[in-house]
Design a protein around this motif. Structure first.
Motif, short mmCIF file in Angstrom:
data_model
loop_
_atom_site.label_atom_id
_atom_site.label_comp_id
_atom_site.label_asym_id
_atom_site.label_seq_id
_atom_site.Cartn_x
_atom_site.Cartn_y
_atom_site.Cartn_z
N CYS A 128 -7.87 1.63 -4.44
CA CYS A 128 -7.31 0.40 -3.87
C CYS A 128 -8.27 -0.15 -2.80
O CYS A 128 -9.05 0.59 -2.22
N CYS A 163 -7.67 -0.82 0.11
CA CYS A 163 -7.40 -0.24 1.42
C CYS A 163 -8.09 1.11 1.59
O CYS A 163 -8.07 1.68 2.68
N HIS A 219 0.82 -1.22 0.00
CA HIS A 219 0.00 0.00 0.00
C HIS A 219 0.85 1.26 0.00
O HIS A 219 0.42 2.32 0.48
N CYS A 262 -2.08 2.57 -5.08
CA CYS A 262 -1.11 1.78 -4.32
C CYS A 262 -0.40 0.80 -5.25
O CYS A 262 -0.93 0.42 -6.30
ZN LIG Z 1 -3.83 0.29 -0.90
#
Ligand SMILES: [Zn+2]
Length: 312
Positions: free
Chosen positions: A172, A174, A162, A179
């Motif tokens: 992404c 996350c 990340h 990332c």
């Molecule tokens: Zn990420």
């Protein structure tokens, strides 16, 4: 020699084994996770698997390790909200296993466990620091530094996948954008092919069912001289090369080790990544590093969990 119980908990399979301090796997077994049955049933299956292996092996065992998809709380021994284990929120993995087996257990993020396994039993043995990437559905990361795994005070580091490579990049998993994982994972490749496939209407990559678009499919199409597959491949290589260059600059690792399905692309893939890394990393740091494939193969998860158990 000491023997430990090692469990690799995945969204699809639970693999477990009894592993010696030298990495010998005495017995091992794998069962389907059936994650849709919920955490209590999955934990019961893990306890049954562990007790069965312990009895079958017949050696004295006092401790065990579990590698699990994160995020998790190592201090509480709980898996919390992993995208690969839907519905797992504050699930007490360590307590349940300890009560069910009578062994002491430690829980570790599977990517960190893989890094430690590679250090104890694999390609990382001679090296410190080591930066480790697991390339698959996502990009897992681990850092072994100054004689131990670096995980930070929360135990949730080091999420190397990340690092942001593109401020305006694809979303992404996350919650951030651009990332390394949005470039160099099967999930990232799938999203890129869906977004950009229209520029290459003749590419065979557009004919794959979305769930089958992955790095392996890209390599198959690239072998048939498909220009879109070549573009996707170069995007993966450039991102990995640049990402690794950044980590080389930060940690000054002696080895960067890659594991996961993508490494089946072999030596040309490693050479392409290394060329980008050497263009971008600071020379004095790049000079001291090698990029190596994992040698643990399908046993990475179990050996990683064993490495964690040996460190309790
Ligand atoms: Zn990420």
């Amino acid at each position: 020699m000491e023997w430990v119980l090692a469990i690799d908990l995945g969204g699809t399979n639970i693999k477990a084994g009894v592993v010696g301090a030298d990495g010998t796997i005495a017995v091992s077994r794998s069962v389907k996770t059936f994650v849709q049955r919920g955490p209590a049933k999955v934990l019961a299956a893990m306890v049954e698997l562990a007790n069965g292996l312990k009895a079958e092996c017949g050696r004295p065992i006092t401790r065990g390790g579990v590698g699990s998809p994160g995020p998790l709380s190592q201090a509480r021994g709980e898996v919390c909200g992993s995208p690969n284990l839907p519905g797992w929120d504050a699930v007490p993995v360590v307590r349940t296993l300890e009560q069910g087996t009578g062994l002491r257990f430690v829980l570790e993020n599977d990517a960190n466990a893989a890094c430690l396994g590679e250090k104890l039993f694999g390609a990382g043995k001679p090296f410190d620091p080591i930066v480790h990437f697991t390339l698959g559905t996502g990009v897992g990361g681990g850092v072994y530094l100054d004689g131990k795994l670096f995980t930070g005070p929360s135990g949730a580091g080091a999420e190397l996948g990340h690092m942001c490579l593109d401020l305006d990049g694809l979303r992404c998993g996350c919650g951030s954008y651009g990332c390394l994982e949005t470039f160099a994972s099967d999930t990232g490749i799938r999203a890129f092919v869906a977004a950009e496939g229209g520029r290459f209407p003749d590419s065979p990559l557009n004919n794959f069912a979305p769930e089958n678009v992955n790095f392996k499919a890209v390599m198959e199409c690239r072998a048939k001289a498909d220009p879109f597959a070549d573009e996707v491949y170069r995007r993966v290589v450039r991102a990995l090369g640049a990402g690794i260059a950044s980590y080389v600059n930060i940690f000054n690792p002696q080895a960067v080790i890659l594991s996961g399905g993508m490494i089946n692309a072999g030596k040309p893939f490693f050479a392409d990544i290394e060329a980008v890394m050497r263009q971008r990393a600071i020379k004095v740091l790049a000079d001291g590093v090698v990029i190596l494939p994992s040698v643990l193969g399908d046993n990475t998860g179990v050996l990683g969990a064993a490495a964690c158990a040996l460190g309790i």
